[in-house]
Each structure stands twice: as C-alpha cells, then as structure tokens.
Design an enzyme around this catalytic site. Structure first.
Site, mmCIF file in Angstrom:
data_model
loop_
_atom_site.group_PDB
_atom_site.id
_atom_site.type_symbol
_atom_site.label_atom_id
_atom_site.label_comp_id
_atom_site.label_asym_id
_atom_site.label_seq_id
_atom_site.Cartn_x
_atom_site.Cartn_y
_atom_site.Cartn_z
ATOM 1 N N ARG A 163 0.694 -1.484 -0.286
ATOM 2 C CA ARG A 163 0.003 0.033 -0.016
ATOM 3 C C ARG A 163 0.994 1.237 0.156
ATOM 4 N NH1 ARG A 163 -3.228 -1.419 5.013
ATOM 5 N NH2 ARG A 163 -4.288 -3.203 4.783
ATOM 6 N N ASP B 183 0.123 5.120 1.364
ATOM 7 C CA ASP B 183 -0.604 5.458 2.136
ATOM 8 C C ASP B 183 -0.947 6.966 1.077
ATOM 9 O OD1 ASP B 183 -1.239 4.460 4.606
ATOM 10 O OD2 ASP B 183 0.922 5.298 5.729
ATOM 11 N N TYR C 6 12.384 4.072 -1.365
ATOM 12 C CA TYR C 6 11.641 4.722 -1.663
ATOM 13 C C TYR C 6 12.384 6.061 -1.570
ATOM 14 C CZ TYR C 6 7.886 1.850 -0.101
ATOM 15 O OH TYR C 6 5.877 1.316 0.379
ATOM 16 N N ARG D 158 9.239 7.659 6.802
ATOM 17 C CA ARG D 158 8.085 8.981 7.086
ATOM 18 C C ARG D 158 8.412 9.338 8.621
ATOM 19 N NH1 ARG D 158 2.279 9.423 5.338
ATOM 20 N NH2 ARG D 158 2.148 11.074 6.762
#
Lengths: 268, 268
Positions: A51, A53, A111, A221
């Site tokens: 997933r 967000d 990422y 994050r």
C-alpha cells in the site's frame, strides 16, 4: 485461458486517498480495478506490491491481476491510460508467469523522500515535497541515517495500527500482518534489512533514499521524522541505535508528511 | 498615509478559475483580495497586470494595491504566504510610487507554452503541460512562429468575446476594451508588437516563448493552436501572414489548452 498481467504504475498521490480500495473514496487500487473491469469485461482486484498512504506518490508501483481477456498485453497499456485519470499512468505492462505476485514475489523496495529547504516553496512543487524552511543541522540528519543500515527490528518506526486487520476487510487480500508491505510470510515480524540509507543535496532539496527488503507501515516517514530530530539537536545521530533497541514507537520522532514520499521502485 | 504595494506572484492555474474575481468561485484575485483584507484590515482589490484564464499558470504575475496598513512591506510577503493557499505564492513585495499600476504601467509581457511530445505523460506533469503525442512536423511549427514578429493586427488570434464588458462587472476595474491585458489606453485596438517568438526543444517538450508589448484575450493559445496546424500540414508556415491579414478569428486555428500556458514575466 487465464493470463497474469504485471503493470508498472506512476501516480500523483495528492489526488487519491491512498492505494487501497475503500468504498466511496478515490483510491488508486479502486480506480484501477474499475478501469480494468471496464476494459476487460471481468471483475478483478489488482494486487499492489504494497500500500501507499494518502498523499504518497509512486514512480514505479507494481500491480498484478489475472484476466481471461484476449486483449494483447501491449494494448493494455494504451487502453488503460486512455481511461485512467491523468494522475495515474501505466508505464509498462507485461505478461508474467502464473506464480508471480506483485507483493509476495517482491524482494526489495526503494523509497525517496524530498524536503524543500528554501524560504518560499513554488506553487508547482508543494504537492511533491515537504517544505521545511527551519534551521537544521543537515550533517546530523545525514549521519543519523547510517545507523539503520543492516538488519534491525523496526518496531520503534512502525505505525501503531490497532485497526490493522479491520483495514484489511473487504476485497483486499487478507493478511493478519498486512502493513505497508509483507514481502513474504516469514516477515511476520518487524525485522527488516536496509541495504541503502543515504541523504544528499539536490539544489534546495534534501533527498533521502532508502532501499530495503521491506518496510513497515509509516516506516520511511517515521525514520525521516526521527532524522529531523537529530537535525534539530533534540537527539544525537547515534541515538538512532537506542531508539531501534527500544522497540517502542514513542521512542522515535513524529511521522513526516506524506507528500514528500515516493515509492521509487520494487525489486523482484 | 496610503502606500502602493507591488506584489510578484506565482500560481498553479490548475487550482483556480482564473485570475479575475468572481462571486463564489476560487480565483487568484478573489483569494488574494480576501487574504490582503484579513491581513491589513482594509478591503482592497489588487489589480493584476492582466487576467489569466482558468488553468493558466503564472511564474511572475504582478499585482498592485493601495493600503494604509502600517505593516512593513517586507513582512507582507511572509504574512501573505502564511495565509494564502500553497498554490499561490508571493515571491516579492515592494513599495512603489503612487502612480505605478500593475496593468497601466506594464510595457511588455513574456509567455511560455509547454507541449509534451512523449507517449506517456507523467502524472506529475499533466497539470503543467499540454500533452500532444501525435505526428507533427516540428520544423514547420518552429518556422510558422517567425511570421508574427513585429507590429500586426492580431484580430484573427483574439477571442471573440461578446460578453467581454459583462465579464468586467463587479469589483474589477472597468474597461470597455478589457482583454487579457490593456497595457495603456492607446491599445484600444487589436494591434500589438511582438519582439520575440521562438520555439525550442527541451527534452521531450516543445517550448514556445513569446514576448510582446501586449496580448489579446486567448492570443497566445490561439497562436499555438495555429502553429500546430502548420505542424500537421493543414496550413503552410507562411500562411500565418494571410491569417493575420484576414483579421478574422475563423481564419486561425483552435485555442490550445490552458494548462500548457505560463505568464513568465511582466516588464515595466
């Protein structure tokens, strides 16, 4: 004859309520399912590599779905892009072996996180970076990222999701351990291996690049939010070691905003 | 004591219904008026160097307003940016002489138009370019732009706006000849002078740059739409001369989409 189709997707996360299908909300998986259904005439739920967000972008998310449609795979790209909103693009489509699965087959992910350091953030940039114009010891931010290299228990950097299984109801593939991604069943822990974790300057932006065999929900994050604590002097870079050892979410920093985060690529 | 404040503004036109204030609609002038009013405690309507239509972006739009607020001009930038949406940024604020007017004092403007020629347009780019992946003789596009250099009557490239004066009702400065811009009263004709009109490649993009003493409503977009006709072979580049001479909107091509257009700068 059922075929297994692998799509590579780019999307602007600021337009959607995240990847996962949710009734009545514009999500990437939901829109993709609807468009593939219209194009192929069959109801399918594409499975993503994991997933993302709400607000998180993707440069090369991977999704798979099975179809009995006779549409040549090279036409899928064109037909899907014709019908998808411009904020979602299929950048590649290929037929893969039956046992290939976007999530289960993934071996690693990369990422990127973008922080704009200038005073005034361009109106063309704000959706795509986190604007942080405040004083920061960038060297301390850079050094703090080195301490997560290798295999660690990342519980301190994982979202505390009491409703984690609830969120998996509905059409989504069921998994008790569903987080941002569960690369394979043996990952039913919070232990992940990080291969690369490096900050660099790009003009007025600080760019964080992290590559690992898997990431927990909010992990990138939360790492960025904690590295920023080192930059502010609230913690020392080497405190990252202690925070990892604490295995306690409250030991780490706040979750950095979604709009600076990009899923760059998925390795198989 | 009334002061005259000059603001330089950048904005993402895809977020707004154009520059001009309209009741109940999110426009740049309307939002700016509301925020300046809140900050200064006085109702003002900032005057732009000209209108931009819905979807058209600005890198350095100029607006002026008069205020009796004691706020130091250097603080205006910070305070306005704190309260404006991130899709509008004040990039400069300065106090100017009483007779300076964003529109009346303007001596020229520069616009840019971006056309993306690749097959798949990035989800991060579509708001900011016009995607035109179809066959095109780029050399013909490039050559056609040369014919508008100098002073011409641009009636063939001006929007036919029967409701032009109606659109000027309300708070907007009244002008019977209000179009994208009326640089000074002697421009009550469709004659404008173009100083620069050039296409160039930038990666997968075709970029058009045009600089002139003024532009009629839709003029840049109508020029681009007509240059594309030359690229498609519908007309020859030198036909631009005849289209100018026709002084007839129907002689020229279609209006190119708004989202590729940028107001780059205003000269005073």
């Amino acid at each position: 004859l059922s075929r297994n189709i692998k799509l590579t997707l780019a999307y602007d996360g600021s337009e959607f309520r995240g990847w996962q299908i949710q009734p009545g909300l514009a999500t990437v998986q939901g829109i993709l399912a609807e468009v593939i259904g219209r194009v192929s005439g069959q109801k399918v739920l594409p499975q993503g590599s994991g997933r993302t967000d709400a607000g998180v972008h993707a440069l090369a998310q991977v999704a798979t779905f099975k179809t009995e449609s006779p549409i040549p795979v090279e036409n899928f790209l064109k037909v899907l892009n014709d019908k998808l909103p411009p904020a979602i693009r299929v950048t590649a489509a290929e037929e893969v072996s039956e046992d290939f699965h976007a999530r289960h087959s993934a071996k690693g992910k990369t990422y990127r996180y973008r922080i704009f350091r200038g005073t005034v953030c361009s109106p063309f940039l704000w959706r795509y970076v986190t604007h942080y114009p405040f004083p920061l010891n960038e060297e301390a931010v850079f050094r703090s990222a080195e301490y997560i290299l290798g295999e660690h228990d990342f519980t301190s950097f994982a979202a505390v999701d009491p409703d984690r299984t609830l969120r998996d109801s509905g059409l989504q593939h069921q998994s008790k351990f569903q987080d941002d991604e569960v690369l394979n069943p043996k990952h039913a822990t919070n232990i992940r291996t990080i291969y690369e974790s490096v900050w660099e300057w790009d003009g007025e932006e600080l760019i964080y690049l992290v590559r690992g065999n898997g990431f927990l929900h909010h992990m990138v994050r939360n790492l960025v939010g904690t590295f920023l604590l080192a930059g502010k002097g609230t913690i020392q870079p080497e405190d990252i070691k202690k925070i990892l050892e604490a295995r306690d979410r409250s030991a780490a920093g706040a979750t950095a905003p979604a709009n600076g985060l990009y899923l760059v690529s998925v390795e198989y």
